[in-house]
Design a protein around this motif. Sequence first.
Motif, PDB file in Angstrom:
ATOM      1  N   LYS B   3       0.859  -1.194   0.000  1.00  0.00           N
ATOM      2  CA  LYS B   3       0.000   0.000   0.000  1.00  0.00           C
ATOM      3  C   LYS B   3       0.891   1.237   0.000  1.00  0.00           C
ATOM      4  CE  LYS B   3      -4.422  -1.285   1.886  1.00  0.00           C
ATOM      5  NZ  LYS B   3      -4.680  -2.272   2.935  1.00  0.00           N
ATOM      6  N   ILE B   4       0.602   2.164  -0.881  1.00  0.00           N
ATOM      7  CA  ILE B   4       1.378   3.406  -0.868  1.00  0.00           C
ATOM      8  C   ILE B   4       0.433   4.597  -0.868  1.00  0.00           C
ATOM      9  CG2 ILE B   4       3.392   2.427  -2.045  1.00  0.00           C
ATOM     10  CD1 ILE B   4       2.492   3.880  -4.596  1.00  0.00           C
ATOM     11  N   SER B   5       0.852   5.675  -0.223  1.00  0.00           N
ATOM     12  CA  SER B   5       0.149   6.946  -0.376  1.00  0.00           C
ATOM     13  C   SER B   5       1.182   8.034  -0.575  1.00  0.00           C
ATOM     14  CB  SER B   5      -0.762   7.240   0.810  1.00  0.00           C
ATOM     15  OG  SER B   5      -0.179   6.804   1.990  1.00  0.00           O
ATOM     16  N   ASN B   9       1.472  15.806  -8.094  1.00  0.00           N
ATOM     17  CA  ASN B   9       1.022  17.100  -8.629  1.00  0.00           C
ATOM     18  C   ASN B   9       0.008  17.772  -7.694  1.00  0.00           C
ATOM     19  OD1 ASN B   9       2.671  16.688 -10.830  1.00  0.00           O
ATOM     20  ND2 ASN B   9       1.039  15.727 -12.029  1.00  0.00           N
ATOM     21  N   GLY B  10       0.268  17.662  -6.412  1.00  0.00           N
ATOM     22  CA  GLY B  10      -0.579  18.323  -5.424  1.00  0.00           C
ATOM     23  C   GLY B  10      -1.771  17.509  -4.966  1.00  0.00           C
ATOM     24  N   ASN B  11      -2.044  16.369  -5.641  1.00  0.00           N
ATOM     25  CA  ASN B  11      -3.206  15.559  -5.278  1.00  0.00           C
ATOM     26  C   ASN B  11      -2.781  14.320  -4.495  1.00  0.00           C
ATOM     27  OD1 ASN B  11      -4.884  17.255  -6.917  1.00  0.00           O
ATOM     28  ND2 ASN B  11      -4.029  16.158  -8.687  1.00  0.00           N
ATOM     29  N   PRO B  12      -3.446  14.031  -3.376  1.00  0.00           N
ATOM     30  CA  PRO B  12      -3.132  12.802  -2.656  1.00  0.00           C
ATOM     31  C   PRO B  12      -3.540  11.574  -3.469  1.00  0.00           C
ATOM     32  CG  PRO B  12      -4.840  14.078  -1.509  1.00  0.00           C
ATOM     33  CD  PRO B  12      -4.498  14.829  -2.748  1.00  0.00           C
ATOM     34  N   GLU B  71       6.502  13.338  -2.244  1.00  0.00           N
ATOM     35  CA  GLU B  71       5.762  14.180  -3.173  1.00  0.00           C
ATOM     36  C   GLU B  71       6.376  14.080  -4.569  1.00  0.00           C
ATOM     37  OE1 GLU B  71       4.614  18.818  -2.959  1.00  0.00           O
ATOM     38  OE2 GLU B  71       4.699  17.703  -1.074  1.00  0.00           O
ATOM     39  N   VAL B  72       5.535  13.851  -5.559  1.00  0.00           N
ATOM     40  CA  VAL B  72       6.006  13.707  -6.938  1.00  0.00           C
ATOM     41  C   VAL B  72       5.392  14.813  -7.787  1.00  0.00           C
ATOM     42  CG1 VAL B  72       5.994  12.214  -8.992  1.00  0.00           C
ATOM     43  CG2 VAL B  72       6.283  11.203  -6.728  1.00  0.00           C
ATOM     44  N   ARG B  73       6.206  15.384  -8.669  1.00  0.00           N
ATOM     45  CA  ARG B  73       5.683  16.361  -9.614  1.00  0.00           C
ATOM     46  C   ARG B  73       6.078  15.925 -11.013  1.00  0.00           C
ATOM     47  NH1 ARG B  73       7.490  22.668 -10.103  1.00  0.00           N
ATOM     48  NH2 ARG B  73       5.438  23.567 -10.478  1.00  0.00           N
TER      49      ARG B  73
END
Lengths: 273, 161
Positions: B3-5, B9-12, B71-73
């Motif tokens: 499971k990952i969270s 791009n700003g969205n969970p 956090e990924v962009r």
Amino acid sequence: MYEFKYHRPATVRQAANLLLKNEDAKVIAGGHTLLPVMKQRLASPPHLVDLSHIEGLDGIEMKGRSLVIGATATHNSVANSAIVGEAIPALAELAGLIGDPAVRHKGTIGGSLANNDPTADYPAACLALGATIVTNKRRLKPEEFFQGLFTTSLESDEIITKVMFPVPKKAAYIKFRNQASRYALVGVFVAKRPSDVRVAVTGAGSEGVFRVTSFEEALKKRFSPKALDGMTVPSDGLNGDLHGSAEYRAHLIAVLARRAVEAATAKPDASVA
Amino acid sequence: MAKISLVVNGNPVNANIDPRTLLVQFLRENLRLTGTHVGCDTSQCGACVVHLDGKAVKACTTLAVMADGHEVRTIEGLAADGAPLHPMQEAFREHHGLQCGFCTPGMIMTAVDLVHRKGHDLSDHTIREELEGNLCRCTGYQNIVQSIAAGAKAMAKSDLA
């Protein structure tokens, strides 16, 4: 890539226990060597133990006269660290020559050493500077640690935690890069230490990183590029491949060693030493 | 499965994935963010560059599970849909910094990371050195270098980072 089970320990002790419990488990930190190898199915570890979330493993600090770099410090953080830049600028420069900016954001010093790729840069720095590789179990000198191609003396549940570099008087690393892979075709690290001079070569040896004692003795008498005039290294035991013959690499070692001494003498003495 | 969270791009984003899923696969196949490309798949070409906690990384050599909690962009996150382009995107358009466009998302993400690290006034030499991990097989780089120099300057005057 084959299937594996992923583990994310919070401490080095937990990580070591996971390695002990799971045979053939592999440690991952930046993953910039292991993942490509797994994608090619050259490695298929059934368990991956991820060190990247262990806190306090990526620090960079001075302890007495040694520069101490945590195992998960990235090449980017070593290259840009003011502490490294002041204590051993040659080491910061070396880190800045690894891969490309995106690779340097992920790859780690511990990963590079544990992999002991015969063309990696850090092994040359460790051997020339006489670093101490600290694990969760013991302290190892480079001569004990590096055991030939992709081989180290690390035990199956042993994890590098930090590397201690004594600050040299002068040092420089000159790398002749393979244009495609950016690995060292040959790299020479020269260090003038308080008691001796060391010349370590990566990229060339068929058994991995090695020292050139004849150069070291000449440079101990006189630390100048001229001290190496006319000196060569034999091509026996050097790698020859489509990128360059053993003779070519032998030639490069002598050329790069001179350039490294020149670069080292052009720098002011380290203030800390 | 794992499971990952993470934030993309700003969205969970929450997902249950096979641990061997690469970040680039996860972005493209699970999230359908196909702006991030797979070029060489061997961490050489840079078509897959995204920002992980603000730093450029190669998404083909990063496990999605390792981005858990981070956090990924991606290129899609530079400017909102329908809004004006990010200044670096605009500069690539203005200066003809692309031909086929395949390497462009990676080029732009690398360029934005470069500006974050080295500022808005970039010499051609710096740009060329920093583009070491991004390959383009069309342009010969000249227009890419011009685009990045112009985009870096334009970013100084923009609200978009």
